[in-house]
Design an enzyme around this catalytic site. Structure first.
Site, mmCIF file in Angstrom:
data_model
loop_
_atom_site.group_PDB
_atom_site.id
_atom_site.type_symbol
_atom_site.label_atom_id
_atom_site.label_comp_id
_atom_site.label_asym_id
_atom_site.label_seq_id
_atom_site.Cartn_x
_atom_site.Cartn_y
_atom_site.Cartn_z
ATOM 1 N N SER A 153 0.800 -1.192 -0.164
ATOM 2 C CA SER A 153 -0.044 -0.011 -0.006
ATOM 3 C C SER A 153 0.901 1.135 0.250
ATOM 4 C CB SER A 153 -0.778 -0.017 1.185
ATOM 5 O OG SER A 153 -1.351 1.362 1.499
ATOM 6 N N TYR A 179 -0.397 -0.283 10.346
ATOM 7 C CA TYR A 179 -0.633 -0.779 9.120
ATOM 8 C C TYR A 179 0.496 -0.332 7.987
ATOM 9 C CZ TYR A 179 -3.043 -1.164 4.713
ATOM 10 O OH TYR A 179 -3.355 -1.080 3.353
#
Length: 318
Positions: A153, A179
């Site tokens: 990501s 994350y």
């Protein structure tokens, strides 16, 4: 090293990148393939003729895909439980031609840990996939130019991997930092696979699929959704122009998993169906907006960090 380019733009779909490609006889595993990007990846690969195994925590959610494609099956797998990963690997028979590490979790509001004591983002997004790849090493070696695709990501640009405190035992827990760290680890996993398995005929690349409104966003707070541009000041859901559809988001993972254009390519990072330039990461990038966070952080391609993380994970899965 020449930068890889393809003829596909940012809005190409998974079906478009495989147009004319025959995958008959190829065996592919897609983690988290029952919904969202994973389901679109499965659909494109199966339409091209591949035999696809969906590895998911909720097999019932894959019912429609299994009914639609006779060459798609589903096996239970919980990446947060290394016991289920070992069981999956033990029952696997035959080669693996491609493994798409698609499953993941994002922005858990509170710190959680796996049975091994790993912070949950890191345990699911990285360690579970590490255990799957190493557990299937012989099957991948038996594949025909096997490929591993690790989904990362743009959030990896926010933080490198904290070897002193990877599980937030000393520093304050932050959902987006946790994350982001797991997604840096995901890129380092692809680099590590490339360094160790390329000589065995196994190639690995990482990618950012883009921002897509899927179930992955379910843990985001209203402030987090506003940061993405997915919520306006009045609390109404919005869809910014840079958002992709699931079919578009699945294009880059599908390209890396099966397109002949990527034969022999390994240890790279892609987004929008192109290889990304290496840049300096840092929290300052968040100020530019999510749509401006493009490129791969140099820390995520660092071979020293990749080797160190590989050794650290190897101890955890013994």
């Amino acid at each position: 090293m020449t930068t890889i380019t393809t003829p596909f733009g940012a809005r190409a779909t998974a079906a478009e990148v495989l147009a004319g490609v025959d995958l008959t006889g190829r065996r592919v595993i897609v983690t988290g393939g029952a919904s969202g990007l994973g389901a679109e990846t499965v659909r494109a690969l199966a339409t091209a003729g591949a035999h696809v195994t969906i590895a998911t925590r909720t097999p019932a959610h894959a019912k429609q895909l299994v009914e639609q494609f006779p060459q798609v099956d589903v096996v239970a797998l919980d990446l947060a439980d290394l016991g289920t990963v070992r069981a999956f690997c033990a029952q696997w028979e035959g080669p693996v031609d491609a493994l798409v590490a698609n499953a993941g979790v994002m922005a858990l509001p509170e710190r959680e840990v796996t049975a091994e004591g790993w912070e949950m983002h890191l345990g699911i997004n990285f360690l579970g996939h590490f255990a799957l790849v190493t557990g299937l090493r012989d099957a991948l070696r038996s594949g025909s130019g096997a490929r591993v695709v690790v989904l990362s990501s743009g959030a990896h640009l926010l933080t490198d991997f904290s070897f002193p405190d990877p599980h937030f035992e000393q520093r304050p827990y932050d959902p987006l930092v946790a994350y982001g760290q797991s997604k840096t680890a995901s890129v380092l996993l692809a680099v590590g696979i490339s360094r160790r398995l390329a000589g065995e005929g196994v190639h690995a690349n990482a990618c950012a699929p883009g921002v897509i409104r899927t179930n992955l966003l379910r843990h985001l707070t209203p402030d987090g959704l506003r940061l993405l541009g997915a919520l306006d000041a009045d609390g109404n859901a919005t869809t910014p122009a840079y958002f992709k559809t699931p079919e578009q988001g699945a294009a880059t993972p599908t390209l890396l998993a099966a397109s002949p254009l990527l034969d022999g390519v390994t240890g790279r990072y892609f987004e929008d169906n192109q290889e990304s330039p290496a840049i300096d990461g840092g929290a300052h990038l968040a100020a530019a907006g999510v749509d401006a966070m493009a490129g791969v952080a140099r820390w995520a391609l660092d071979p020293v960090a990749a080797d160190r993380l590989w050794d650290y994970a190897s101890e955890a899965v013994r």
